[in-house]
Every structure is written in structure tokens, then in C-alpha cells.
Design a protein around this motif. Structure first.
Motif, mmCIF file in Angstrom:
data_model
loop_
_atom_site.group_PDB
_atom_site.id
_atom_site.type_symbol
_atom_site.label_atom_id
_atom_site.label_comp_id
_atom_site.label_asym_id
_atom_site.label_seq_id
_atom_site.Cartn_x
_atom_site.Cartn_y
_atom_site.Cartn_z
ATOM 1 N N PRO A 45 0.779 -1.235 0.000
ATOM 2 C CA PRO A 45 0.000 0.000 0.000
ATOM 3 C C PRO A 45 0.816 1.293 0.000
ATOM 4 N N TYR A 46 2.103 1.214 0.239
ATOM 5 C CA TYR A 46 2.930 2.416 0.325
ATOM 6 C C TYR A 46 3.704 2.635 -0.969
ATOM 7 N N SER A 47 4.021 3.903 -1.252
ATOM 8 C CA SER A 47 4.936 4.196 -2.355
ATOM 9 C C SER A 47 6.341 3.782 -1.957
ATOM 10 N N ARG A 48 6.625 3.880 -0.649
ATOM 11 C CA ARG A 48 7.913 3.459 -0.104
ATOM 12 C C ARG A 48 7.700 2.993 1.323
ATOM 13 N N TRP A 49 8.348 1.889 1.670
ATOM 14 C CA TRP A 49 8.349 1.385 3.051
ATOM 15 C C TRP A 49 9.674 0.692 3.266
ATOM 16 N N GLU A 50 10.469 1.237 4.166
ATOM 17 C CA GLU A 50 11.741 0.627 4.542
ATOM 18 C C GLU A 50 11.801 0.614 6.058
ATOM 19 N N HIS A 51 11.987 -0.567 6.623
ATOM 20 C CA HIS A 51 11.957 -0.742 8.074
ATOM 21 C C HIS A 51 13.307 -1.287 8.532
ATOM 22 N N ARG A 52 14.028 -0.457 9.267
ATOM 23 C CA ARG A 52 15.329 -0.856 9.822
ATOM 24 C C ARG A 52 15.121 -1.284 11.263
ATOM 25 N N HIS A 53 15.531 -2.510 11.580
ATOM 26 C CA HIS A 53 15.455 -3.073 12.926
ATOM 27 C C HIS A 53 16.885 -3.123 13.473
ATOM 28 N N MET A 54 17.101 -2.528 14.646
ATOM 29 C CA MET A 54 18.430 -2.530 15.273
ATOM 30 C C MET A 54 18.292 -3.122 16.678
ATOM 31 N N PHE A 55 19.336 -3.833 17.114
ATOM 32 C CA PHE A 55 19.335 -4.492 18.420
ATOM 33 C C PHE A 55 20.648 -4.174 19.126
ATOM 34 N N PHE A 56 20.543 -3.540 20.294
ATOM 35 C CA PHE A 56 21.725 -3.124 21.052
ATOM 36 C C PHE A 56 21.706 -3.759 22.440
ATOM 37 N N GLU A 57 22.851 -4.247 22.881
ATOM 38 C CA GLU A 57 22.958 -4.729 24.256
ATOM 39 C C GLU A 57 23.043 -3.530 25.185
ATOM 40 N N GLU A 58 22.264 -3.584 26.267
ATOM 41 C CA GLU A 58 22.277 -2.483 27.228
ATOM 42 C C GLU A 58 21.797 -2.976 28.583
ATOM 43 N N ARG A 59 22.596 -2.751 29.622
ATOM 44 C CA ARG A 59 22.252 -3.083 31.011
ATOM 45 C C ARG A 59 21.688 -4.503 31.153
ATOM 46 N N GLY A 60 22.336 -5.463 30.534
ATOM 47 C CA GLY A 60 21.907 -6.848 30.656
ATOM 48 C C GLY A 60 20.681 -7.209 29.850
ATOM 49 N N GLY A 61 20.207 -6.303 29.025
ATOM 50 C CA GLY A 61 19.042 -6.568 28.190
ATOM 51 C C GLY A 61 19.314 -6.137 26.762
ATOM 52 N N THR A 62 18.253 -5.882 26.031
ATOM 53 C CA THR A 62 18.367 -5.504 24.623
ATOM 54 C C THR A 62 17.480 -4.302 24.331
ATOM 55 N N VAL A 63 18.053 -3.322 23.671
ATOM 56 C CA VAL A 63 17.266 -2.204 23.169
ATOM 57 C C VAL A 63 16.911 -2.525 21.723
ATOM 58 N N VAL A 64 15.621 -2.451 21.429
ATOM 59 C CA VAL A 64 15.117 -2.664 20.073
ATOM 60 C C VAL A 64 14.789 -1.283 19.507
ATOM 61 N N GLU A 65 15.406 -0.980 18.396
ATOM 62 C CA GLU A 65 15.181 0.316 17.763
ATOM 63 C C GLU A 65 14.638 0.076 16.362
ATOM 64 N N ASP A 66 13.542 0.735 16.060
ATOM 65 C CA ASP A 66 12.926 0.648 14.744
ATOM 66 C C ASP A 66 12.947 2.023 14.105
ATOM 67 N N ARG A 67 13.240 2.048 12.825
ATOM 68 C CA ARG A 67 13.135 3.287 12.037
ATOM 69 C C ARG A 67 12.453 2.907 10.732
ATOM 70 N N VAL A 68 11.271 3.460 10.537
ATOM 71 C CA VAL A 68 10.498 3.190 9.332
ATOM 72 C C VAL A 68 10.465 4.470 8.508
ATOM 73 N N THR A 69 10.919 4.369 7.280
ATOM 74 C CA THR A 69 10.843 5.469 6.324
ATOM 75 C C THR A 69 9.785 5.059 5.312
ATOM 76 N N TYR A 70 8.740 5.885 5.183
ATOM 77 C CA TYR A 70 7.626 5.493 4.327
ATOM 78 C C TYR A 70 7.026 6.698 3.628
ATOM 79 N N LYS A 71 6.291 6.379 2.585
ATOM 80 C CA LYS A 71 5.650 7.405 1.771
ATOM 81 C C LYS A 71 4.337 6.827 1.260
ATOM 82 N N LEU A 72 3.296 7.603 1.316
ATOM 83 C CA LEU A 72 2.005 7.166 0.805
ATOM 84 C C LEU A 72 1.810 7.642 -0.632
ATOM 85 N N PRO A 73 1.051 6.882 -1.410
ATOM 86 C CA PRO A 73 0.745 7.325 -2.775
ATOM 87 C C PRO A 73 -0.346 8.402 -2.755
#
Length: 161
Positions: A89-117
């Protein structure tokens, strides 16, 4: 029309390999997608995640059936992966998933770049509806990830979506 960007960052109290491992199974997508989207993964199992893997799914947006085809463009376990829409449904959809170790756990970072038609109509739809829906989808996803990973890693019975 300029691209829109959505970013999310949250921490889970689990090792990065376990969190990333959850994401390497596309079969888990349905469990972290709100039921109002009627998400169905069409790609047959087993699915091997790697750069170049193509995933096919079906969903409904406001009652309209949609087909979504995406490709894993980058895959760097257990640090990150990027999926991009090939058809949907999008003109553009790019989803970057990043995983970082932090304080004995994991930080999940999402960045979605998108464009609608549809130019001005797409911009209006974004401001009235789409942005809030994307925020709601990711809020749901955060909550489900926390519950599912806690249950799976503690040895508790698996929750149903």
C-alpha cells in the motif's frame, strides 16, 4: 511529497541473541500484529532469514484486502536487519530493525521510512489516520514482544496471539 519517518526505541530484559532470534522467525509476525489488521503470512515455512529473502503476506486495512511483498535487504545477526516493501500500500516502506545490548538486556530500535501514494490525498490520509495507526501498531508490538519473550524465555506455556 517527502518521506515520513517513524522511530521507536524500547528495552527488553532479555539477551540480544534471544530477542533477535524471535525476529528471525517470520512466523512470529502474526503474534505481534494487531488483530484488526487480519495479518496472514503467505510464505510457506520453513523460512530462512537472509539478505534476499522475500516474504509474502495478506492483511486488511479498513476492510480493504491488501497483499504485501517485502524483501530482506540487509541481514546482520544479531545486530540488525532491514526489510523493504516490494509490493503493497505504500509508495515506499523501509523498516530498519536494530538491536543493542544495554544493562543486561536488549534495546530494540525501529526506524520506518515510508511514503504514501496519491499526493495531497495521501498526505491528508497520513495526517488524519495512517500516522496514528502506525503508532498504535508499534505500541501493540512492544507490549506483545515483552509478554511473548518473557513467557518463552521463562519456560512458561506459549501465549496465543
Amino acid at each position: 511529497m517527502a518521506d515520513h519517518i517513524f522511530e521507536s526505541r524500547f528495552r527488553l530484559p532479555h539477551p540480544r541473541e534471544a530477542v533477535f532470534g524471535f525476529f528471525t522467525s517470520p512466523e512470529n509476525l502474526g503474534a505481534v500484529t494487531p488483530s484488526w489488521l487480519h495479518f496472514t503470512l503467505l510464505t510457506p515455512a520453513p523460512i530462512v532469514m537472509a539478505a534476499g529473502t522475500v516474504l509474502s503476506c495478506r492483511l486488511r486495512w479498513m476492510g480493504v484486502p491488501l497483499r504485501w511483498l517485502s524483501i530482506i535487504r540487509e541481514y546482520d545477526p544479531p545486530h540488525r536487519f532491514v526489510d523493504a516493501q516490494l509490493l503493497g500500500p505504500y509508495s515506499r516502506w523501509e523498516h530498519r530493525h536494530m538491536f543493542f545490548e544495554e544493562r543486561g538486556g536488549t534495546v530494540v530500535e525501529d526506524r520506518v521510512t515510508y511514503k504514501l501514494p496519491f499526493g495531497p490525498l495521501g498526505r491528508l490520509t497520513h495526517s488524519l489516520l495512517v500516522r496514528r495507526q502506525i503508532e498504535a501498531i508499534f505500541a501493540y508490538r512492544r507490549g506483545k514482544l515483552a509478554a511473548l519473550l518473557s513467557a518463552r524465555l521463562s519456560g512458561a506455556p506459549k501465549q496465543t496471539p
